[in-house]
Write a protein that holds these residues in place. Structure first.
Motif, PDB file in Angstrom:
ATOM      1  N   ASN A 151      19.596 -28.907  14.451  1.00  0.00           N
ATOM      2  CA  ASN A 151      18.244 -28.968  14.617  1.00  0.00           C
ATOM      3  C   ASN A 151      18.373 -27.062  15.674  1.00  0.00           C
ATOM      4  OD1 ASN A 151      20.314 -31.617  15.373  1.00  0.00           O
ATOM      5  ND2 ASN A 151      17.835 -32.245  15.368  1.00  0.00           N
ATOM      6  N   VAL A 152      19.506 -26.933  15.932  1.00  0.00           N
ATOM      7  CA  VAL A 152      19.505 -25.509  16.883  1.00  0.00           C
ATOM      8  C   VAL A 152      19.235 -24.789  15.778  1.00  0.00           C
ATOM      9  CG1 VAL A 152      21.207 -23.903  18.032  1.00  0.00           C
ATOM     10  CG2 VAL A 152      20.615 -26.147  18.432  1.00  0.00           C
ATOM     11  N   ARG A 153      20.332 -24.586  13.909  1.00  0.00           N
ATOM     12  CA  ARG A 153      20.247 -23.528  13.527  1.00  0.00           C
ATOM     13  C   ARG A 153      19.578 -23.928  13.064  1.00  0.00           C
ATOM     14  NH1 ARG A 153      19.936 -19.664  12.254  1.00  0.00           N
ATOM     15  NH2 ARG A 153      20.468 -19.747  10.413  1.00  0.00           N
ATOM     16  N   GLY A 154      18.126 -24.673  12.447  1.00  0.00           N
ATOM     17  CA  GLY A 154      17.841 -25.599  11.663  1.00  0.00           C
ATOM     18  C   GLY A 154      16.120 -24.992  12.244  1.00  0.00           C
ATOM     19  N   VAL A 155      16.400 -24.785  13.475  1.00  0.00           N
ATOM     20  CA  VAL A 155      14.861 -24.565  14.262  1.00  0.00           C
ATOM     21  C   VAL A 155      14.490 -22.835  14.466  1.00  0.00           C
ATOM     22  CG1 VAL A 155      13.744 -23.980  16.805  1.00  0.00           C
ATOM     23  CG2 VAL A 155      14.543 -26.034  16.137  1.00  0.00           C
ATOM     24  N   GLU A 156      16.000 -22.136  14.953  1.00  0.00           N
ATOM     25  CA  GLU A 156      15.883 -20.828  14.722  1.00  0.00           C
ATOM     26  C   GLU A 156      15.755 -19.843  13.207  1.00  0.00           C
ATOM     27  OE1 GLU A 156      19.565 -18.691  16.674  1.00  0.00           O
ATOM     28  OE2 GLU A 156      20.264 -18.472  14.691  1.00  0.00           O
ATOM     29  N   LYS A 160      16.042 -35.177  19.837  1.00  0.00           N
ATOM     30  CA  LYS A 160      15.904 -34.259  20.514  1.00  0.00           C
ATOM     31  C   LYS A 160      15.049 -33.272  20.756  1.00  0.00           C
ATOM     32  CE  LYS A 160      21.063 -33.146  18.933  1.00  0.00           C
ATOM     33  NZ  LYS A 160      22.176 -32.435  18.297  1.00  0.00           N
ATOM     34  N   HIS A 161      15.125 -32.445  21.687  1.00  0.00           N
ATOM     35  CA  HIS A 161      13.196 -31.388  21.854  1.00  0.00           C
ATOM     36  C   HIS A 161      14.071 -29.825  22.090  1.00  0.00           C
ATOM     37  CE1 HIS A 161      10.079 -29.767  23.926  1.00  0.00           C
ATOM     38  NE2 HIS A 161      10.556 -29.602  24.612  1.00  0.00           N
ATOM     39  N   HIS A 162      13.336 -28.678  21.445  1.00  0.00           N
ATOM     40  CA  HIS A 162      13.951 -27.628  22.049  1.00  0.00           C
ATOM     41  C   HIS A 162      13.081 -26.933  21.958  1.00  0.00           C
ATOM     42  CE1 HIS A 162      17.251 -28.165  18.661  1.00  0.00           C
ATOM     43  NE2 HIS A 162      16.798 -29.193  18.932  1.00  0.00           N
ATOM     44  N   LYS A 163      12.914 -25.783  23.176  1.00  0.00           N
ATOM     45  CA  LYS A 163      12.294 -24.498  23.244  1.00  0.00           C
ATOM     46  C   LYS A 163      12.974 -23.986  22.922  1.00  0.00           C
ATOM     47  CE  LYS A 163       9.423 -26.935  26.928  1.00  0.00           C
ATOM     48  NZ  LYS A 163       9.251 -27.144  27.849  1.00  0.00           N
ATOM     49  N   VAL A 164      11.970 -22.502  22.288  1.00  0.00           N
ATOM     50  CA  VAL A 164      12.216 -21.560  22.223  1.00  0.00           C
ATOM     51  C   VAL A 164      11.705 -20.225  22.529  1.00  0.00           C
ATOM     52  CG1 VAL A 164      12.767 -19.549  19.965  1.00  0.00           C
ATOM     53  CG2 VAL A 164      13.038 -21.689  19.965  1.00  0.00           C
ATOM     54  N   ARG A 165      12.280 -18.787  23.532  1.00  0.00           N
ATOM     55  CA  ARG A 165      11.707 -17.951  23.950  1.00  0.00           C
ATOM     56  C   ARG A 165      12.211 -16.167  23.227  1.00  0.00           C
ATOM     57  NH1 ARG A 165       9.806 -18.113  29.957  1.00  0.00           N
ATOM     58  NH2 ARG A 165      11.965 -17.535  30.177  1.00  0.00           N
ATOM     59  N   VAL A 166      11.350 -15.978  22.764  1.00  0.00           N
ATOM     60  CA  VAL A 166      11.333 -14.714  21.818  1.00  0.00           C
ATOM     61  C   VAL A 166      10.702 -12.927  22.553  1.00  0.00           C
ATOM     62  CG1 VAL A 166      12.360 -13.664  19.998  1.00  0.00           C
ATOM     63  CG2 VAL A 166      12.455 -16.045  19.729  1.00  0.00           C
ATOM     64  N   HIS A 167      11.431 -12.348  22.560  1.00  0.00           N
ATOM     65  CA  HIS A 167      10.663 -10.708  23.544  1.00  0.00           C
ATOM     66  C   HIS A 167      11.162  -9.761  22.254  1.00  0.00           C
ATOM     67  CE1 HIS A 167       9.551 -12.431  26.799  1.00  0.00           C
ATOM     68  NE2 HIS A 167      11.146 -12.906  27.626  1.00  0.00           N
ATOM     69  N   VAL A 176      13.023 -25.972   4.049  1.00  0.00           N
ATOM     70  CA  VAL A 176      11.643 -26.979   3.553  1.00  0.00           C
ATOM     71  C   VAL A 176      10.290 -26.630   5.040  1.00  0.00           C
ATOM     72  CG1 VAL A 176      11.020 -29.810   3.394  1.00  0.00           C
ATOM     73  CG2 VAL A 176      13.482 -28.661   2.723  1.00  0.00           C
ATOM     74  N   VAL A 177      10.687 -26.623   5.460  1.00  0.00           N
ATOM     75  CA  VAL A 177       9.697 -26.585   6.539  1.00  0.00           C
ATOM     76  C   VAL A 177       9.523 -25.488   6.215  1.00  0.00           C
ATOM     77  CG1 VAL A 177       9.668 -26.614   9.234  1.00  0.00           C
ATOM     78  CG2 VAL A 177      10.981 -27.917   8.618  1.00  0.00           C
ATOM     79  N   ASN A 178       9.656 -24.024   6.414  1.00  0.00           N
ATOM     80  CA  ASN A 178       9.282 -23.126   5.986  1.00  0.00           C
ATOM     81  C   ASN A 178       8.414 -23.126   4.527  1.00  0.00           C
ATOM     82  OD1 ASN A 178      10.743 -21.799   8.247  1.00  0.00           O
ATOM     83  ND2 ASN A 178      11.958 -20.911   7.428  1.00  0.00           N
ATOM     84  N   ALA A 179       9.018 -23.337   3.849  1.00  0.00           N
ATOM     85  CA  ALA A 179       8.079 -23.896   2.441  1.00  0.00           C
ATOM     86  C   ALA A 179       6.722 -24.700   2.799  1.00  0.00           C
ATOM     87  CB  ALA A 179       8.786 -24.206   1.061  1.00  0.00           C
ATOM     88  N   TYR A 180       6.716 -25.301   3.719  1.00  0.00           N
ATOM     89  CA  TYR A 180       5.480 -26.579   4.148  1.00  0.00           C
ATOM     90  C   TYR A 180       4.977 -25.949   5.624  1.00  0.00           C
ATOM     91  CZ  TYR A 180       2.862 -30.104   6.017  1.00  0.00           C
ATOM     92  OH  TYR A 180       1.881 -31.018   6.697  1.00  0.00           O
ATOM     93  N   ARG A 181       5.340 -24.911   5.324  1.00  0.00           N
ATOM     94  CA  ARG A 181       4.522 -23.860   6.715  1.00  0.00           C
ATOM     95  C   ARG A 181       3.318 -23.141   6.189  1.00  0.00           C
ATOM     96  NH1 ARG A 181       1.702 -20.678   9.242  1.00  0.00           N
ATOM     97  NH2 ARG A 181       1.358 -19.967  11.234  1.00  0.00           N
ATOM     98  N   ARG A 182       4.067 -22.656   4.562  1.00  0.00           N
ATOM     99  CA  ARG A 182       3.056 -21.003   3.757  1.00  0.00           C
ATOM    100  C   ARG A 182       2.339 -21.881   3.352  1.00  0.00           C
ATOM    101  NH1 ARG A 182       6.173 -16.233   3.679  1.00  0.00           N
ATOM    102  NH2 ARG A 182       5.418 -15.828   0.917  1.00  0.00           N
ATOM    103  N   GLU A 208       8.169 -24.845  20.794  1.00  0.00           N
ATOM    104  CA  GLU A 208       8.688 -25.938  20.834  1.00  0.00           C
ATOM    105  C   GLU A 208       9.027 -26.842  20.117  1.00  0.00           C
ATOM    106  OE1 GLU A 208       7.145 -28.107  24.525  1.00  0.00           O
ATOM    107  OE2 GLU A 208       7.009 -26.100  25.363  1.00  0.00           O
ATOM    108  N   PHE A 209       9.866 -27.431  19.529  1.00  0.00           N
ATOM    109  CA  PHE A 209       9.523 -29.008  18.277  1.00  0.00           C
ATOM    110  C   PHE A 209      10.559 -30.169  19.042  1.00  0.00           C
ATOM    111  CE2 PHE A 209      10.560 -24.255  16.778  1.00  0.00           C
ATOM    112  CZ  PHE A 209       9.397 -24.938  15.499  1.00  0.00           C
ATOM    113  N   ASP A 210      10.544 -30.831  18.135  1.00  0.00           N
ATOM    114  CA  ASP A 210      10.798 -32.653  18.450  1.00  0.00           C
ATOM    115  C   ASP A 210      11.694 -32.770  17.381  1.00  0.00           C
ATOM    116  OD1 ASP A 210      10.083 -32.813  21.935  1.00  0.00           O
ATOM    117  OD2 ASP A 210       7.985 -32.594  20.878  1.00  0.00           O
TER     118      ASP A 210
END
Length: 735
Positions: A517-522, A426-433, A692-698, A321-323
């Motif tokens: 937001n959508v592709r960024g979250v993806e 915006k608020h995002h929820k993602v579910r992946v199987h 940028v977010v992925n770099a921060y996470r790593r 989830e992301f806001d």
């Protein structure tokens, strides 16, 4: 279809030149570029009116807005290429509103180059053909024996004539039907090169004329005192007469959005505005703050519940989830317009991305025929979607009518941020199987405060929907959402949903609209999936991408950015990929997050494939701008809503990226390409944000769930209403 060619100020017989027919779009994937091309196709042959002057220069009004994206350099390159004239000889003012173009005069969706590439070249080729035919008639030679270079027609026997010397004769020359042939792309000399902006020197020296620089006869500076909260109303003005007596103040008038003050100078108008004593009615969101809006967005998606299918043995599920905060466009030039309204006509000057929409809105407001309203399109000091709306133009017209005088309306910075259009929260929820080595299904819910499309673009999209089978009978926002958001990966069953929540506030399209937001979250989720599957984020993307064009760009950014190199503690690399608007882009960044609360991007590598590049330096500039926006959205660039107003009041507390926040090491690679060019204005933002977010996470091991990452209110907010000003001068009596 006919392309009008004008020579030496007169109109020649139309030169026949076929305009490509609109694409036949069948299937589930529809790109916004396709939609906009369909919208503009009926009037594409009317877009360009070329005037060849006797001095050899060529004047071609641009039926688009120049909002900093460089169209007044790249489109002249198309004209100069096809006419074989020096680029410096092309003069390209911005065209006034042209209602005969229907939906063809629209700047948005990164569509300008895509939609103008064919029509501009055809118009230029038609003009060149007629000029060469005129020389052939004069010399009694077949046209195919003549050549052109730098605006000069040459005969085999050494005779020559400039286009300027042929212009007058070409107007009246009796010529047969002239087939128009475009130059083969293999012979391009200018298109695909790197050209400095033709207006660059004027911009950096302050010589470029924007709306606020205009000196229209009789138009004095004007400011509007606005309500303390969003969409508040004027109930009473208690001291209008006293304010009118202030030094330099000319007039005071109530309009629907506030109280206008006209004065001899901007400072005098500011003093008068701040001196007003107004009783305000409530705004439309006085009970709303970030927390209440976030609650509504989360409720719109609701709990995900159990998966609708039984997963195979060994499968896993990832839910995230992301806001996202509200965002201001915050262009360097605030809203502005000059208006001169008379009983039977109106003339308005303003930056406008859809000038015919501005013309219609002003005519409707003033109860005038649309033909009685002239809208002059001005260059814009930035936009990012803000100039799709014509708030300032309509307000200026209202004020001019109320006061019976020309006015130059300028929004001050606090109003531009607090009462301007914002990118919705915006608020995002993602579910992946996923299975042991692949994604089985990807579902993404995007809840957003509804994005207003009441600026003419929505009407155009509705028209397009009837012509595009793949779009169907959906709402305007759903059409735009579906045409912008596409997953570039083979992720099994993919479903992306838009849930709009109605909150009565002023929203608008912000650069890249839904894709940010959508592709960024993806792309953030893709990195997390790679981690779950114990795969390298680059190889996981490469295995999942749909075509070789995408893989080439991904591979190049990994090589050029030295993906996987050893980093010091607290540093990290991040990568993301994006495919939209007929283009492909990958971004790799390095971040210094030794202080997780004060991270800084220190390096960026971007690889761009937009098909046929027109101006390489313009593409690089757009990529760099998208990088800056992506850094801002990820790290610090958000607004805070509290009790019906935004706390931020100017650049000093709206923490968009400054020079110090941008990397000193940036490399941008523009891939060679053929055929139609794609769009570039927006699609660098989602990929930069996610990298940028992925770099921060790593770098930190922290997975952010709210953006911007640093969203603290580290400033003392201005109180509701205008920013504090020095005490006003006494109110002297007028003689």
């Amino acid at each position: 279809m006919a392309t009008e060619v004008t020579l030496a100020g007169a109109t020649a017989e139309p030169a026949e030149a076929a305009v490509p027919s609109p694409p036949q779009l069948i299937g589930e994937t529809v790109d916004l570029q396709d939609v906009i091309n369909v919208i503009g196709a009926p009037t594409a042959a009317l877009l360009f009116q070329i005037t060849v002057n006797e001095d050899g220069t060529v004047t071609v009004p641009l039926p688009r807005a120049e909002v900093g994206q460089g169209l007044t350099t790249s489109v002249p390159m198309l004209i100069a290429e096809e006419m074989d004239i020096p680029l410096a000889n092309v003069k390209m003012p911005l065209a006034d509103a042209r209602p005969e173009l229907l939906f063809g005069q629209l700047t948005g969706g990164s569509s300008s180059i895509t939609s103008l590439y064919g029509p501009a070249r055809l118009a230029a080729a038609a003009a060149r053909t007629r000029l060469v035919a005129t020389a052939a008639l004069r010399w009694g030679l077949p046209g195919d024996r003549l050549t052109v270079s730098d605006g000069v027609v040459h005969a085999p026997d050494g005779r020559s004539a400039t286009f300027g010397s042929l212009a007058v004769a070409a107007v009246s020359a009796k010529l047969p039907d002239l087939p128009v042939e475009l130059k083969p792309e293999s012979e391009f000399k200018l298109i695909g090169s790197s050209v400095r902006r033709l207006d660059g020197h004027r911009i950096v020296t302050g010589a470029n004329t924007y709306t606020q620089d205009l000196d229209v006869a009789g138009a004095k500076p004007c400011l509007v005192r606005r309500p303390p909260t969003i969409n508040g109303t004027v109930e009473a003005v208690h001291n209008a007469a006293a304010v009118k007596r202030m030094t330099g103040v000319i007039d005071v008038a109530v309009i629907p959005t506030g109280v206008a003050v006209l004065a001899e100078t901007f400072a005098m108008a500011l003093d008068g505005m701040n001196a007003l004593d107004v009783t305000w009615g409530p705004g439309s969101v006085d009970d709303e703050s970030d927390e209440t809006v976030r609650g509504k967005l989360r409720a719109a998606v609701g709990p995900l519940g159990d998966p609708p299918v039984t997963l195979p043995l060994g499968a896993g599920t990832l839910e995230m989830e992301f806001d996202f905060a509200f965002l201001s466009h915050a262009p360097l030039e605030t809203n502005a317009a000059v208006a001169d309204v008379r009983d039977d006509r109106a003339e308005v000057w303003s930056a406008a991305q859809i000038p015919t929409s501005a013309q219609e809105a002003i005519a409707r407001e003033l109860s005038l025929p649309q033909a009685a309203v002239t809208v002059h399109v001005m260059p814009s000091g930035g936009s990012f979607g803000r100039r799709l709306f014509n708030d300032a133009a309509v307000e200026a017209a209202q004020i001019s009518r109320a006061m019976g005088k020309p006015v130059k309306l300028i929004w001050h910075r606090t109003d531009d941020i607090r009462h301007g259009r914002v990118h919705p929260a915006k608020h995002h929820k993602v579910r992946v199987h996923y299975g042991r080595d692949q994604v089985l299904s990807y579902e993404h819910w995007n809840a957003a405060v509804d994005t207003s499309l009441e600026h003419g673009f929505g009407e155009a999209l509705t028209t397009a929907a009837a012509k595009i089978p793949a779009v169907g009978n959906e709402s305007v926002s759903q059409i735009m959402f579906r045409s912008m958001v596409h997953c570039p990966y083979n992720f099994g069953a993919v479903a992306t949903h838009l849930h709009e929540v109605s909150v009565p506030m002023n929203t608008g399209s912000w650069r890249s609209v839904y894709s940010l937001n959508v592709r960024g979250v993806e792309e953030i989720v893709v990195d997390e999936l790679a981690r779950r599957l114990h795969k390298n984020p680059v190889s996981f993307r490469r295995d999942s991408l749909k075509n070789d064009r995408q893989r080439v760009v991904l591979d190049k950014v990994a090589v050029e950015g030295d993906w996987g190199r050893t980093m010091p503690a607290g540093f990290g690399q991040g990568l993301a990929f994006h495919d939209e608007m007929k283009g492909v882009l990958a971004c790799l960044v390095e971040i210094d997050a030794r202080d997780p609360g004060q991270p800084r991007v220190v390096k960026a590598v971007m690889v761009v494939d937009v098909g046929r590049p027109i101006n390489v330096s313009g593409i690089e500039a757009q990529a760099l701008g998208g990088l800056t926006d992506g850094i801002s959205v990820a790290l610090r660039g958000g607004l805070h809503l509290r009790d019906g107003y935004f706390l931020e009041g100017s650049y000093h507390n709206f923490h968009f990226a400054r020079q110090k926040n941008t990397p000193t090491d940036v490399r941008i690679f523009v891939q060679p390409g053929e055929g139609q060019p794609g769009g570039m204005g927006e699609f660098a933002v989602p990929v930069s944000f996610a990298a940028v977010v992925n770099a921060y996470r790593r770098a930190t091991g922290i997975m952010p769930a709210r953006f911007p990452i640093d969203s603290d209110v580290d400033f003392e907010p201005y109180p509701p209403g205008p920013a504090p000003r020095p005490p006003m001068r006494p109110l002297p009596a007028r003689n």
